[in-house]
Design a protein around this motif. Structure first.
Motif, short mmCIF file in Angstrom:
data_model
loop_
_atom_site.label_atom_id
_atom_site.label_comp_id
_atom_site.label_asym_id
_atom_site.label_seq_id
_atom_site.Cartn_x
_atom_site.Cartn_y
_atom_site.Cartn_z
N ILE A 2 -41.49 -1.57 22.13
CA ILE A 2 -40.45 -0.94 21.33
C ILE A 2 -40.62 0.58 21.35
O ILE A 2 -39.65 1.33 21.48
N ALA A 3 -41.89 1.05 21.25
CA ALA A 3 -42.15 2.49 21.22
C ALA A 3 -41.88 3.14 22.57
O ALA A 3 -41.42 4.28 22.64
N LEU A 4 -42.16 2.41 23.64
CA LEU A 4 -41.98 2.99 24.98
C LEU A 4 -40.51 3.10 25.36
O LEU A 4 -40.11 4.06 26.02
N HIS A 5 -39.72 2.12 24.97
CA HIS A 5 -38.30 2.10 25.36
C HIS A 5 -37.44 1.79 24.12
O HIS A 5 -36.79 0.75 24.03
N PRO A 6 -37.43 2.68 23.13
CA PRO A 6 -36.77 2.39 21.84
C PRO A 6 -35.27 2.18 21.93
O PRO A 6 -34.69 1.53 21.06
N GLU A 7 -34.62 2.73 22.95
CA GLU A 7 -33.17 2.62 23.07
C GLU A 7 -32.72 1.43 23.90
O GLU A 7 -31.52 1.17 24.03
N SER A 8 -33.67 0.72 24.48
CA SER A 8 -33.30 -0.39 25.36
C SER A 8 -32.78 -1.58 24.56
O SER A 8 -33.07 -1.72 23.37
N TYR A 9 -32.02 -2.44 25.24
CA TYR A 9 -31.45 -3.62 24.60
C TYR A 9 -32.55 -4.52 24.04
O TYR A 9 -32.48 -5.02 22.92
N GLY A 10 -33.61 -4.71 24.84
CA GLY A 10 -34.71 -5.57 24.40
C GLY A 10 -35.45 -5.00 23.21
O GLY A 10 -35.83 -5.73 22.29
N ALA A 11 -35.65 -3.66 23.20
CA ALA A 11 -36.36 -3.03 22.09
C ALA A 11 -35.58 -3.15 20.79
O ALA A 11 -36.15 -3.40 19.72
N VAL A 12 -34.26 -2.97 20.87
CA VAL A 12 -33.42 -3.10 19.68
C VAL A 12 -33.50 -4.51 19.13
O VAL A 12 -33.64 -4.73 17.91
N ASN A 13 -33.40 -5.50 20.02
CA ASN A 13 -33.49 -6.90 19.57
C ASN A 13 -34.86 -7.21 18.98
O ASN A 13 -34.97 -7.92 17.98
N CYS A 14 -35.91 -6.69 19.62
CA CYS A 14 -37.26 -6.92 19.10
C CYS A 14 -37.45 -6.30 17.73
O CYS A 14 -38.06 -6.88 16.82
N TYR A 15 -36.91 -5.09 17.56
CA TYR A 15 -37.02 -4.41 16.26
C TYR A 15 -36.30 -5.21 15.17
O TYR A 15 -36.84 -5.40 14.08
N ASN A 16 -35.09 -5.66 15.47
CA ASN A 16 -34.33 -6.44 14.48
C ASN A 16 -35.03 -7.74 14.14
O ASN A 16 -35.06 -8.16 12.97
N LEU A 17 -35.61 -8.40 15.16
CA LEU A 17 -36.35 -9.64 14.92
C LEU A 17 -37.57 -9.38 14.05
O LEU A 17 -37.86 -10.15 13.12
N LYS A 18 -38.27 -8.30 14.31
CA LYS A 18 -39.46 -7.95 13.52
C LYS A 18 -39.09 -7.71 12.07
O LYS A 18 -39.78 -8.16 11.15
N GLN A 19 -37.96 -7.01 11.83
CA GLN A 19 -37.53 -6.75 10.47
C GLN A 19 -37.18 -8.03 9.73
O GLN A 19 -37.48 -8.18 8.54
N ARG A 20 -36.55 -8.98 10.44
CA ARG A 20 -36.20 -10.27 9.80
C ARG A 20 -37.46 -11.05 9.45
O ARG A 20 -37.53 -11.70 8.40
N ILE A 21 -38.47 -10.99 10.31
CA ILE A 21 -39.71 -11.73 10.07
C ILE A 21 -40.47 -11.14 8.88
O ILE A 21 -41.03 -11.87 8.06
N LEU A 22 -40.47 -9.81 8.76
CA LEU A 22 -41.24 -9.14 7.72
C LEU A 22 -40.50 -9.01 6.40
O LEU A 22 -41.12 -8.70 5.37
N ARG A 23 -39.18 -9.25 6.39
CA ARG A 23 -38.38 -9.02 5.19
C ARG A 23 -38.80 -9.96 4.05
O ARG A 23 -38.90 -11.16 4.24
N PRO A 24 -39.05 -9.41 2.86
CA PRO A 24 -39.36 -10.29 1.71
C PRO A 24 -38.12 -11.07 1.28
O PRO A 24 -37.00 -10.57 1.35
N SER A 25 -38.35 -12.28 0.84
CA SER A 25 -37.23 -13.15 0.44
C SER A 25 -37.60 -13.90 -0.83
O SER A 25 -38.73 -14.38 -0.98
N ILE A 26 -36.63 -13.97 -1.76
CA ILE A 26 -36.78 -14.75 -3.00
C ILE A 26 -35.48 -15.50 -3.23
O ILE A 26 -34.40 -14.90 -3.20
N HIS A 27 -35.58 -16.80 -3.46
CA HIS A 27 -34.39 -17.60 -3.78
C HIS A 27 -34.73 -18.55 -4.92
O HIS A 27 -35.60 -19.40 -4.79
#
Length: 211
Positions: A2-27
């Motif tokens: 992600i750091a090496l190629h932050p603008e690439s399609y794969g980096a964007v998808n990886c970043y979004n996936l990481k945020q979903r995994i780390l996001r706190p959730s309460i229901h």
């Protein structure tokens, strides 16, 4: 990557996936009604949270302001009760369910809000909390009847005034058609209003039970 190629399609998808995994959730899942005299058992599903913070506030109607505007309205509301529950974070990024107790409240309509921080900078979940000591048991629909039971004791509510209210169409003024009282079995009925009720958009049985 992600750091090496932050603008690439794969980096964007990886970043979004990481945020979903780390996001706190309460229901939260709570009873639709709870009595005023004892704790109510509720369930919550959490992910990436080590401490739960709860507040019971006066009910605030939803509006069309921004998410931040709604959060500020909730934060400014009168706090009736608040508490926290430490559960520990297993750092496995997986949801887990557990039970928690809602403390006794006076009869009324509230909001229960939950956050992963004490300042409630982020309100992750909110649910309506209805505290009522009267339970309605449906009777004969044709007779517009039912029973009133004390939610605390399970005993019938005797001699309680019940009003039949309808709304003829969406947005129209609400109208009280009739008033009656429960008998020694907690039973009430409005036998002469079944046609009007059937034609109405919505109906309510109104009770002002103090317990």
């Amino acid at each position: 990557a992600i750091a090496l190629h932050p603008e690439s399609y794969g980096a964007v998808n990886c970043y979004n996936l990481k945020q979903r995994i780390l996001r706190p959730s309460i229901h939260m899942e709570i009873p639709s009604k709870m009595p005023s005299v004892r704790n109510a058992l509720a369930m919550v599903s959490v992910t990436n949270v080590d401490t739960l913070f709860f507040r019971i506030i006066d009910h605030v109607s939803d509006d069309y302001t921004s998410q931040e505007g709604r959060r500020k309205r909730l934060i400014k509301s009168v706090v009736r009760k608040e508490w926290s529950l430490y559960i520990g974070d297993r750092h496995d990024y997986l949801p887990r369910g557990l039970y928690f107790a809602i403390p006794p409240m006076a009869q009324g309509h509230y909001l229960l809000i939950a956050s992963n921080n004490k300042s409630f900078d982020t309100i992750i979940d909110k649910v309506k909390l209805n505290v009522e000591d009267v339970a309605f048991v449906k009777g004969d629909a044709k007779q517009c009847s039912g029973f009133l039971v004390d939610r605390k004791s399970g005993e019938p509510i005797v001699g309680e005034e019940v009003k039949l209210q309808i709304q003829k169409s969406y947005g129209s003024k609400k109208e009280v058609l009739a008033t009656t009282k429960t008998d020694r079995h907690g039973h009430f009925e409005f036998p002469n209003y079944s046609k009007k009720v059937k034609e109405a958009y919505y109906k309510w049985f109104l009770v002002n039970y103090k317990g």
